[in-house]
Design an enzyme around this catalytic site. Structure first.
Site, PDB file in Angstrom:
ATOM      1  N   ASN A   1       3.133   2.138  12.011  1.00 28.43           N
ATOM      2  CA  ASN A   1       3.588   0.869  11.447  1.00 28.43           C
ATOM      3  C   ASN A   1       5.063   0.653  11.745  1.00 28.43           C
ATOM      4  O   ASN A   1       5.488  -0.456  12.099  1.00 28.43           O
ATOM      5  CB  ASN A   1       3.370   0.845   9.935  1.00 28.43           C
TER       6      ASN A   1
ATOM      7  N   ARG B   1      -4.803  -1.333   1.765  1.00 27.89           N
ATOM      8  CA  ARG B   1      -4.458  -0.715   3.043  1.00 27.89           C
ATOM      9  C   ARG B   1      -3.822   0.651   2.776  1.00 27.89           C
ATOM     10  O   ARG B   1      -3.326   0.924   1.681  1.00 27.89           O
ATOM     11  CB  ARG B   1      -3.475  -1.588   3.822  1.00 27.89           C
ATOM     12  N   HIS B   2      -3.827   1.474   3.790  1.00 29.86           N
ATOM     13  CA  HIS B   2      -3.117   2.744   3.702  1.00 29.86           C
ATOM     14  C   HIS B   2      -1.620   2.488   3.528  1.00 29.86           C
ATOM     15  O   HIS B   2      -1.117   1.385   3.789  1.00 29.86           O
ATOM     16  CB  HIS B   2      -3.347   3.553   4.979  1.00 29.86           C
TER      17      HIS B   2
ATOM     18  N   GLU C   1     -10.428   1.944  11.537  1.00 28.21           N
ATOM     19  CA  GLU C   1      -9.828   0.744  12.095  1.00 28.21           C
ATOM     20  C   GLU C   1     -10.476   0.373  13.434  1.00 28.21           C
ATOM     21  O   GLU C   1     -11.092   1.206  14.101  1.00 28.21           O
ATOM     22  CB  GLU C   1      -8.312   0.948  12.282  1.00 28.21           C
TER      23      GLU C   1
ATOM     24  N   HIS D   1      -8.111  -0.146   6.434  1.00 25.77           N
ATOM     25  CA  HIS D   1      -7.147  -0.675   7.393  1.00 25.77           C
ATOM     26  C   HIS D   1      -7.190  -2.203   7.392  1.00 25.77           C
ATOM     27  O   HIS D   1      -8.130  -2.814   6.885  1.00 25.77           O
ATOM     28  CB  HIS D   1      -7.455  -0.130   8.784  1.00 25.77           C
TER      29      HIS D   1
ATOM     30  N   ARG E   1      -4.223   8.540   7.845  1.00 23.28           N
ATOM     31  CA  ARG E   1      -3.341   7.749   6.987  1.00 23.28           C
ATOM     32  C   ARG E   1      -4.045   7.257   5.721  1.00 23.28           C
ATOM     33  O   ARG E   1      -3.405   7.095   4.690  1.00 23.28           O
ATOM     34  CB  ARG E   1      -2.759   6.571   7.773  1.00 23.28           C
TER      35      ARG E   1
END
Length: 622
Positions: free
Chosen positions: A325, A318-319, A415, A481, A376
């Site tokens: 977040n 994941r980023h 995403e 994502h 991201r």
């Protein structure tokens, strides 16, 4: 000056609660047989500057009426009656096509690997019910757990009769599957040698009354090193060689191959099988396709032509932590936080010293990098070095220059688009759009955000990405994502796609997957431990858990070992690849949901809850 069209703000700008309610209401207003009228506004018209009545925006709206006593009703995915249905899986769910894929080839030539890859692909991306019937399993059931190589002597009449009995038992299973009155497409795999024209003609005769399509797939190999590697896999995973040493297993397989080779007749070797549908694969780089027609058979052919020999590793990340977040918002295109940037730096070091480095050879190895187009993920990959190395390619290319980890941005990896919910928190969705919230809770896989996407939508745009992943030969790092990686992880690990939305993909962790013939090895590398692994601000409320099944006892072995880059790694030995819809997988995921909260709170070991998919009634005490 920069001109920004008005619709731009409708997609990415802030949306008030009233606007969200109106958008959600407009999506759910259309019902069967309901007539709706919108009268013009009644407020008085204002006067323009010259004294003439000015036409207001409300007066410009024209009244309309819709009468629809016999509406077009759409079938929805699953049992959820959604006002925004998902029109997918039309091949797997809405046809009664029957296909039998019969494997052809000598032992240890990759037949089982190819059959399992096809099975996993059709079930995951096309919703096709797949059944894998192995003559070897019936042989071990009828004749005993192990039969030495002389059992396959074609001149031994007693052994030939036993082999025919095993083939007939396997064919009965296939016929029973094909004749079931199941809705949707069904593909059955007949995993056997089928090395003679007589055996293949027998298959056709047995299946001629079912109306099914028959596709023969022959796997041949002239690469002795690859055949030896396949034999090592058979010794490692096949129950037939349980308790045997590697040397004993290889010697037996070589002798068995010698016996089967005495009567081996390749597909259409004499021109007598040109009327059949078949694919001949040699060394996974030379293909011959004959008389193949139809959509599903075409998809099978395309997948087979993208498979490869040997194994390669995929690294999923994941980023790093983004600003959304921290705020608990979904979607958006937010930049990384300082913690996210710290993870990105460690990922760059990990990519250079692990992914793009061959520890056995002590030299760099060619590696690839894919990201989504969102900010991201691009920022997360920004610290990965791109040195140029020399790489030897097949002739006539010879030695060429290769740019390490050259970034490839794929919109397919973006995403899930949340539509009108983009930029909202789950709490805001529950408060302002309770009906949408409940619909998603009931069917997380098929639910589509208003003017957005569902997991099934994303599943279909990921199909070409996975096809490309099956093709490449180099280690690959995918920075994407949570929703995207859930689907990729589920596909390679053999997790039914109904369970894919519940797979946990944590921040700050690289998941290493290495697909094998009978399973997929998993290793997790925790690179950044300053914050708890699940504290990404996007924890979702609990959803209904899958039904548990009694009797699941298989466990996984988890080892912690030191690494030179100051990160922690967990090696996971999952159970063999389970068929989509497997009750064992349902039980494993039920356990995962039960223990997820407990593990998430334990930041000492940082063991992810998704590892529990391989554990059963006795989870580790920590």
């Amino acid at each position: 000056y920069v001109l920004i069209p008005p619709f731009f703000f409708g997609r990415t700008g802030s949306i008030t609660s009233s606007k969200r309610e109106k958008r959600a209401e407009s999506i759910s207003m259309v019902e069967a047989g309901v007539s709706k009228e919108v009268p013009p506004a009644a407020e008085p018209a204002e006067e323009s500057g010259d004294g003439s009545p000015a036409t207001s925006h409300s007066h410009r709206q024209r009244a309309f009426s819709v009468t629809n006593p016999t509406p077009h009703l759409l079938s929805t995915f699953g049992s959820v009656e959604s006002p925004n249905p998902v029109l997918l899986d039309t091949v797997g769910a809405h046809t009664r096509q029957r296909i039998v894929v019969a494997m052809v080839g000598l032992p240890a030539r990759g037949k089982t690997r190819v059959a399992r890859r096809i099975q996993n692909y059709l079930a995951f991306f096309h919703g096709v019910k797949c059944v894998n019937v192995s003559v070897g399993d019936h042989r071990r059931s009828i004749c005993g757990p192990f039969q030495p190589a002389p059992f396959f002597d074609p001149h031994d009449d007693e052994s030939a009769a036993k082999i025919l009995e095993c083939r007939e038992a396997a064919m009965r299973d296939i016929l029973q599957t094909l004749r079931r009155d199941d809705a949707g497409a069904v593909v059955a795999f007949f995993d056997a040698h089928n090395t003679t024209v007589q055996e293949r003609r027998w298959c056709v005769d047995q299946l001629q009354d079912t109306g099914c399509s028959i596709l023969f797939v022959e796997c041949a190999s002239s690469n002795e090193e690859q055949v030896a590697a396949n034999m090592r896999d058979v010794h490692k995973f096949s129950p037939e060689y349980a308790g045997k040493t590697l040397e004993e297993a290889v010697a037996d397989l070589q002798a068995r191959t010698a016996y089967v080779s005495q009567t081996y007749q390749p597909l259409d070797y004499d021109g007598s099988e040109r009327h059949l549908s078949w694919i001949k694969v040699t060394d996974m780089d030379r293909y011959e396709v004959n008389n193949v027609h139809g959509y599903l058979l075409g998809r099978i052919t395309q997948l087979v032509m993208n498979l490869q020999q040997g194994t390669q590793s995929f690294y999923l990340s994941r980023h790093g932590q983004s600003e959304y977040n921290v705020q608990g918002k979904i979607g958006g295109d937010a930049p990384l936080t300082s913690e996210g940037t710290a993870y990105a730096r460690k990922l760059g070091e990990f990519a250079e010293k692990v992914i793009a480095f061959d520890a056995e050879a002590g030299a760099p190895r060619a590696a690839r990098l894919w990201t989504s187009t969102l900010r991201r993920t691009r920022e997360t990959a920004s610290f990965i070095p791109h040195q140029v190395i020399k790489r030897r390619m097949p002739q006539p290319q010879g030695v060429v220059s290769w740019e390490q980890m050259k970034r490839r941005e794929l919109p397919n990896l973006d995403e899930i688009y949340a539509g009108v919910c983009d930029g909202m928190t789950y709490e805001e969705i529950q408060e302002e759009m309770p009906e949408e919230y409940e619909l998603r809770k009931r069917d997380k896989l098929g639910y589509r955000y208003p003017r957005g996407e569902s997991y099934l939508d994303v599943c279909h745009r990921l199909e070409p990405v996975v096809m490309e992943m099956e093709r490449i030969r180099e280690p690959l790092l995918v920075v994407a994502h949570q929703g995207i990686l859930r689907l990729i992880y589920a596909y390679f690990m053999g997790v039914p796609r109904e369970q894919a939305p519940y797979v946990s993909i944590p921040l700050n962790t690289v998941i290493e997957l290495t697909p094998q013939t009978y399973s997929c090895d998993e290793k997790r590398h925790l690179l950044h431990t300053k914050h708890a692994i699940n504290s990404d601000g996007q924890a979702e409320p609990a959803s209904p858990t899958p039904r548990a099944v009694e009797g699941l006892t298989r466990t996984a072995k988890v080892e912690t070992h030191a690494q030179p880059l100051s990160f922690e790694s967990y090696t996971v030995s999952p159970p063999p690849l389970l068929s989509p819809g497997s009750k064992a997988r349902d039980a494993a995921f039920a356990m995962e949901r039960r223990h997820k909260g407990e593990l998430a709170r334990n930041s000492t070991t940082i063991l992810e809850a998704s590892l529990l998919a391989a554990w059963a009634d006795d989870p580790p005490s920590h």
